[in-house]
Design a protein around this motif. Structure first.
Motif, PDB file in Angstrom:
ATOM      1  N   HIS A  61     -47.646 -18.815  39.444  1.00 10.48           N
ATOM      2  CA  HIS A  61     -46.365 -18.329  38.942  1.00 10.48           C
ATOM      3  C   HIS A  61     -45.901 -19.081  37.692  1.00 10.48           C
ATOM      4  N   VAL A  62     -46.060 -20.425  37.697  1.00 10.06           N
ATOM      5  CA  VAL A  62     -45.550 -21.258  36.605  1.00 10.06           C
ATOM      6  C   VAL A  62     -46.560 -22.375  36.323  1.00 10.06           C
ATOM      7  N   PRO A  63     -46.947 -22.586  35.063  1.00  6.87           N
ATOM      8  CA  PRO A  63     -47.887 -23.668  34.748  1.00  6.87           C
ATOM      9  C   PRO A  63     -47.203 -25.033  34.724  1.00  6.87           C
ATOM     10  N   PHE A  64     -47.902 -26.048  35.207  1.00  9.00           N
ATOM     11  CA  PHE A  64     -47.425 -27.431  35.134  1.00  9.00           C
ATOM     12  C   PHE A  64     -48.644 -28.341  35.153  1.00  9.00           C
ATOM     13  N   ASP A  65     -48.441 -29.599  34.781  1.00  8.81           N
ATOM     14  CA  ASP A  65     -49.557 -30.530  34.639  1.00  8.81           C
ATOM     15  C   ASP A  65     -49.859 -31.316  35.900  1.00  8.81           C
ATOM     16  N   HIS A  66     -48.821 -31.757  36.602  1.00 14.59           N
ATOM     17  CA  HIS A  66     -49.041 -32.600  37.774  1.00 14.59           C
ATOM     18  C   HIS A  66     -48.040 -32.291  38.860  1.00 14.59           C
ATOM     19  N   CYS A  67     -48.417 -32.676  40.073  1.00 18.02           N
ATOM     20  CA  CYS A  67     -47.533 -32.555  41.217  1.00 18.02           C
ATOM     21  C   CYS A  67     -47.654 -33.831  42.041  1.00 18.02           C
ATOM     22  N   LEU A 144     -43.415 -37.777  30.101  1.00 18.18           N
ATOM     23  CA  LEU A 144     -43.144 -36.427  30.570  1.00 18.18           C
ATOM     24  C   LEU A 144     -42.153 -35.707  29.662  1.00 18.18           C
ATOM     25  N   ALA A 145     -42.394 -34.426  29.470  1.00 18.66           N
ATOM     26  CA  ALA A 145     -41.401 -33.592  28.802  1.00 18.66           C
ATOM     27  C   ALA A 145     -40.314 -33.205  29.794  1.00 18.66           C
ATOM     28  N   GLU A 146     -40.725 -32.981  31.046  1.00 18.11           N
ATOM     29  CA  GLU A 146     -39.733 -32.634  32.070  1.00 18.11           C
ATOM     30  C   GLU A 146     -40.335 -32.816  33.455  1.00 18.11           C
ATOM     31  N   GLU A 147     -39.447 -33.147  34.393  1.00 14.79           N
ATOM     32  CA  GLU A 147     -39.784 -33.226  35.817  1.00 14.79           C
ATOM     33  C   GLU A 147     -38.760 -32.408  36.582  1.00 14.79           C
ATOM     34  N   VAL A 148     -39.249 -31.591  37.486  1.00 16.93           N
ATOM     35  CA  VAL A 148     -38.376 -30.803  38.361  1.00 16.93           C
ATOM     36  C   VAL A 148     -38.829 -31.045  39.791  1.00 16.93           C
ATOM     37  N   PHE A 173     -40.121 -26.968  30.888  1.00 13.33           N
ATOM     38  CA  PHE A 173     -40.149 -25.657  31.535  1.00 13.33           C
ATOM     39  C   PHE A 173     -39.175 -24.725  30.814  1.00 13.33           C
ATOM     40  N   GLY A 174     -39.598 -23.482  30.626  1.00  8.59           N
ATOM     41  CA  GLY A 174     -38.739 -22.495  29.994  1.00  8.59           C
ATOM     42  C   GLY A 174     -37.691 -21.978  30.958  1.00  8.59           C
ATOM     43  N   ALA A 175     -36.668 -21.331  30.418  1.00  7.91           N
ATOM     44  CA  ALA A 175     -35.570 -20.833  31.242  1.00  7.91           C
ATOM     45  C   ALA A 175     -36.054 -19.836  32.289  1.00  7.91           C
ATOM     46  N   ALA A 176     -36.963 -18.932  31.896  1.00  9.96           N
ATOM     47  CA  ALA A 176     -37.483 -17.947  32.849  1.00  9.96           C
ATOM     48  C   ALA A 176     -38.305 -18.632  33.940  1.00  9.96           C
ATOM     49  N   GLN A 177     -39.053 -19.674  33.571  1.00 10.97           N
ATOM     50  CA  GLN A 177     -39.842 -20.405  34.550  1.00 10.97           C
ATOM     51  C   GLN A 177     -38.952 -21.136  35.544  1.00 10.97           C
ATOM     52  N   VAL A 178     -37.869 -21.717  35.051  1.00  8.69           N
ATOM     53  CA  VAL A 178     -36.926 -22.402  35.942  1.00  8.69           C
ATOM     54  C   VAL A 178     -36.293 -21.409  36.913  1.00  8.69           C
ATOM     55  N   LEU A 180     -37.584 -18.675  38.019  1.00 10.45           N
ATOM     56  CA  LEU A 180     -38.599 -18.294  38.995  1.00 10.45           C
ATOM     57  C   LEU A 180     -38.809 -19.387  40.031  1.00 10.45           C
ATOM     58  N   LEU A 181     -38.838 -20.651  39.598  1.00 10.18           N
ATOM     59  CA  LEU A 181     -39.003 -21.753  40.544  1.00 10.18           C
ATOM     60  C   LEU A 181     -37.819 -21.820  41.512  1.00 10.18           C
ATOM     61  N   ARG A 182     -36.621 -21.547  41.030  1.00 10.98           N
ATOM     62  CA  ARG A 182     -35.459 -21.519  41.930  1.00 10.98           C
ATOM     63  C   ARG A 182     -35.624 -20.397  42.969  1.00 10.98           C
ATOM     64  N   GLU A 183     -36.152 -19.262  42.531  1.00 10.39           N
ATOM     65  CA  GLU A 183     -36.356 -18.153  43.456  1.00 10.39           C
ATOM     66  C   GLU A 183     -37.415 -18.476  44.502  1.00 10.39           C
ATOM     67  N   LEU A 184     -38.402 -19.296  44.119  1.00  8.92           N
ATOM     68  CA  LEU A 184     -39.474 -19.663  45.048  1.00  8.92           C
ATOM     69  C   LEU A 184     -39.076 -20.788  45.993  1.00  8.92           C
ATOM     70  N   ALA A 185     -37.977 -21.475  45.707  1.00  7.34           N
ATOM     71  CA  ALA A 185     -37.599 -22.666  46.465  1.00  7.34           C
ATOM     72  C   ALA A 185     -37.506 -22.436  47.973  1.00  7.34           C
ATOM     73  N   PRO A 186     -36.883 -21.352  48.465  1.00  8.56           N
ATOM     74  CA  PRO A 186     -36.807 -21.184  49.926  1.00  8.56           C
ATOM     75  C   PRO A 186     -38.183 -21.140  50.591  1.00  8.56           C
ATOM     76  N   ILE A 187     -39.151 -20.552  49.918  1.00 12.18           N
ATOM     77  CA  ILE A 187     -40.502 -20.501  50.479  1.00 12.18           C
ATOM     78  C   ILE A 187     -41.117 -21.892  50.477  1.00 12.18           C
ATOM     79  N   VAL A 188     -40.967 -22.613  49.360  1.00 10.74           N
ATOM     80  CA  VAL A 188     -41.524 -23.968  49.266  1.00 10.74           C
ATOM     81  C   VAL A 188     -40.916 -24.871  50.336  1.00 10.74           C
ATOM     82  N   LEU A 189     -39.619 -24.803  50.523  1.00 13.31           N
ATOM     83  CA  LEU A 189     -38.961 -25.638  51.526  1.00 13.31           C
ATOM     84  C   LEU A 189     -39.478 -25.316  52.930  1.00 13.31           C
TER      85      LEU A 189
END
Length: 290
Positions: A61-67, A144-148, A173-178, A180-189
């Motif tokens: 869904h969203v590209p990132f470098d590390h987790c 890092l450019a950003e951490e979420v 992270f771009g606004a659209a990516q953020v 989308l990540l907020r929308e995915l949060a309930p599943i991730v949790l």
């Protein structure tokens, strides 16, 4: 619509269906891995099948470098649950972090305050975070450019934070990516609670330390050996986290002038004249702790 237009539309529809099917398959794999409880899959934080399945699904869904995923309970040193770093990167992001800087991390404070859901670092950081000695001396090393993060309070009192990181070369992270990540949060949790909800995060390590005779870290008393009052200790903590005098005043219900007086008294007692000296004292104390 001409033949070319119709063919293009059909191709786009097929691509979209293929991507959705792939994402659904990856989510199914993450769910299956979250249910896995056998010890054979827990050979190390970098080998956890759930961690790999989760980030594979997220990267669809969203590209990132590390987790990286840590567990937090009180002031205990946070156990590493999952990481994607190589050895050199892990030394900065994990080993150095666990020595003590985690206590100044906005994500740590959000976790122990039981914040839930998706947050960006910029939403949690104090007003002077990016000018703080913690940022200059430690966090800037992460480049890092950003951490979420996804913040997951568990029923047992602990919290898990799954951080997604983008390096400077990748940009924030771009606004659209953020969104989308907020929308995915309930599943991730939900997935994280399935995987780590029954883990004794922070408990086993504390029990072992007690049996070995080592005292667990008491965050409220780390400055007492330096003859600081309880209020001065609170001010030190907030200064190191990156709060300005005005922010400290709001949090402690005192005036900004009083906050500045506390800071002057702290510097005088510790025989320092800068936040760099204060951070050096903090690091020295953390290195003496078990």
């Amino acid at each position: 619509m001409g033949r070319i237009g119709a063919a293009s539309a059909a191709g786009e529809a097929a691509t979209g269906e293929g991507e959705r099917a792939s994402a659904a398959r990856l989510l199914g794999e993450a769910i299956a891995a979250a249910h896995e409880r056998s010890a054979s899959v827990r050979t190390g934080p970098g080998d956890d099948p759930f961690g790999h399945a989760l980030i594979t699904w997220l990267r669809a869904h969203v590209p990132f470098d590390h987790c990286v995923a840590f567990g937090y309970r009180g002031t205990a040193r946070p156990p590493l649950l999952f990481e994607t770093f190589n050895r050199a990167e892990s030394h900065v992001y994990v080993t150095l972090y666990q020595v003590g800087p985690y206590l100044l991390d906005p994500f740590y404070h959000a976790a122990i305050e039981r914040i839930e859901g998706f947050r960006r670092m910029r939403e949690l950081a104090p007003d002077r975070f990016y000018a703080s000695e913690y940022y200059r001396s430690y966090y800037s090393q992460t480049v890092l450019a950003e951490e979420v993060g996804f913040f997951v309070p568990l029923a047992n009192g602990a919290s898990v934070v799954v951080s997604l990181m983008r390096k400077a070369a990748s940009g924030a992270f771009g606004a659209a990516q953020v969104r989308l990540l907020r929308e995915l949060a309930p599943i991730v949790l939900s997935l994280c609670r399935l995987r780590w909800g029954e883990e004794a995060i922070g408990e086993d390590a504390g029990a072992r330390a007690g049996r070995a005779g080592a005292r667990p870290l008491d965050r409220g008393k780390i400055w007492q050996d330096l003859s600081l009052t309880e209020r001065e200790g609170e001010v030190v903590d907030l200064i190191l986290q990156g709060h300005s005098a005005d922010s400290i005043a709001r949090l402690l219900s005192i005036s900004a002038g009083t906050a500045k007086v506390h800071r002057r008294n702290i510097y005088r007692k510790l025989n320092i004249n800068s936040q760099a000296g204060l951070f050096a004292h903090f690091v020295a104390i953390m290195r003496r702790k078990p």
